[in-house]
Enzyme design. Structure first.
Site, PDB file in Angstrom:
ATOM      1  CD  GLU A   1      -0.765   2.318   4.024  1.00  0.00           C
ATOM      2  OE1 GLU A   1      -0.318   2.780   3.059  1.00  0.00           O
ATOM      3  OE2 GLU A   1      -1.960   1.881   4.465  1.00  0.00           O
TER       4      GLU A   1
ATOM      5  CG  HIS B   1      -2.007  -1.055   0.986  1.00  0.00           C
ATOM      6  ND1 HIS B   1      -3.179  -0.555   0.769  1.00  0.00           N
ATOM      7  CD2 HIS B   1      -2.045  -2.279   1.686  1.00  0.00           C
ATOM      8  CE1 HIS B   1      -3.870  -1.614   1.026  1.00  0.00           C
ATOM      9  NE2 HIS B   1      -3.147  -2.635   1.393  1.00  0.00           N
TER      10      HIS B   1
END
Length: 310
Positions: free
Chosen positions: A274, A192
């Site tokens: 992330e 992500h």
């Protein structure tokens, strides 16, 4: 602006112990400053859109997805098999989960449908975020995932992607988890990029919390997933030069959550990564750089290899 998605050459991964991984995070964090909602998991029944796929699906920019690796032995629904080299990961299976799908934006009704995540219900998927000039998270995650697949296959791993922009939308978060579970993966990494406020910088790795309820039970994977996440965090610091997040995880680069279906429903070691904040200009400059994305893929590969060899 044009983005260079050409694949730089691969290199072999380097092992790192858990202690060294954590030390790398903590040492870097001392001088550092800087959510994947719908990217989990696997359902009991197939999700709509899974059988209407096209391997030439357009990206949000209208371009065909750019391949960022060599021909693959992975079975992501559209890969062609080829012999894998013998290496340190021979006999291991890794599932890579590229966050979101470039075509989700054309299927808002379908991706807004709620699915069971064990402890409640959440949307099937989301469109993801983007940089201010329109570089989509879904495009970023596919590019990094292709690069990561190439690196892991060079080490002998059998690699599967949960999707390759080869379906109209999704997979839904519960299906993403099911793909890893059914593959009996040794490790699953969901890729992500965040969409936080300007000034919030750095990467973080999301670990599964201890969850038990409905169809969710993470009791058997909490410890192993934490080990996987710590190793990825340590290698990501060293390889990319990026600092752990200055807004999540207390400068450790690690965050634990109990509200993500992709983690709640997993029965195999799994983390979300992330890689940076697309809404911050400085992080966005990294995320849109092909050379930095190769470093990100290498950091992920090194962490996964360290975990699987540990």
């Amino acid at each position: 602006m044009p983005y260079d998605d050409s694949p730089p050459p691969t290199r072999r991964a380097r092992p790192l112990s858990v202690a060294a991984a954590l030390a790398a995070v903590c040492l870097t964090a001392a001088g550092c400053g800087g959510g994947p909602e719908a990217d989990g998991a696997g359902a009991a029944s197939p999700r709509p859109g899974a059988d209407a796929a096209s391997s030439t699906a357009p990206t949000p920019t209208g371009k065909q997805p750019e391949p960022s690796g060599t021909a693959s032995s992975s079975d992501s629904g559209s890969g062609s098999a080829k012999p894998l080299p013998k290496g340190p990961l021979t006999g291991r299976t890794v599932v890579i989960d590229p966050g979101h799908n470039p075509r989700n934006r054309d299927h808002t009704r379908e991706i807004n449908e709620k699915v069971d995540i064990g402890t409640g219900r959440k949307e099937c998927d989301t469109t993801g975020t983007s940089t201010d000039d329109g570089y989509a998270e879904a495009r970023f995650t596919l590019d990094v995932s292709h690069r990561l697949r190439t690196l892991l296959e060079a080490e002998g791993a059998r690699v599967r992607l949960t999707h390759d922009a080869d379906r109209p939308f999704g997979p839904c978060i519960d299906e993403r988890a099911r793909i890893g579970n059914e593959a009996k993966a040794d490790a699953v990494v969901s890729v992500h990029a965040d969409g936080s406020a300007v000034g919030n910088r750095g990467f973080h790795v999301i670990l599964p919390a201890a969850v038990k309820g409905g169809g969710a039970d993470t009791s058997k994977i909490v410890k192993s997933s934490a080990d996987l996440g710590a190793r990825i965090a340590g290698h990501f610091v060293r390889t990319t030069g990026s600092a752990p997040s200055n807004y999540i995880g207390g400068n450790t680069g690690l965050d634990t959550r109990n509200d993500l279906g992709g983690l709640n429903l997993s029965t195999v070691p799994k983390v979300f990564v992330e890689c940076g904040n697309m809404r911050d200009p400085k992080d966005a400059a990294l995320l849109t750089s092909a050379s930095w994305r190769q470093k990100a893929a290498q950091g992920l590969a090194d962490g996964i290899t360290s975990y699987l060899k540990g």
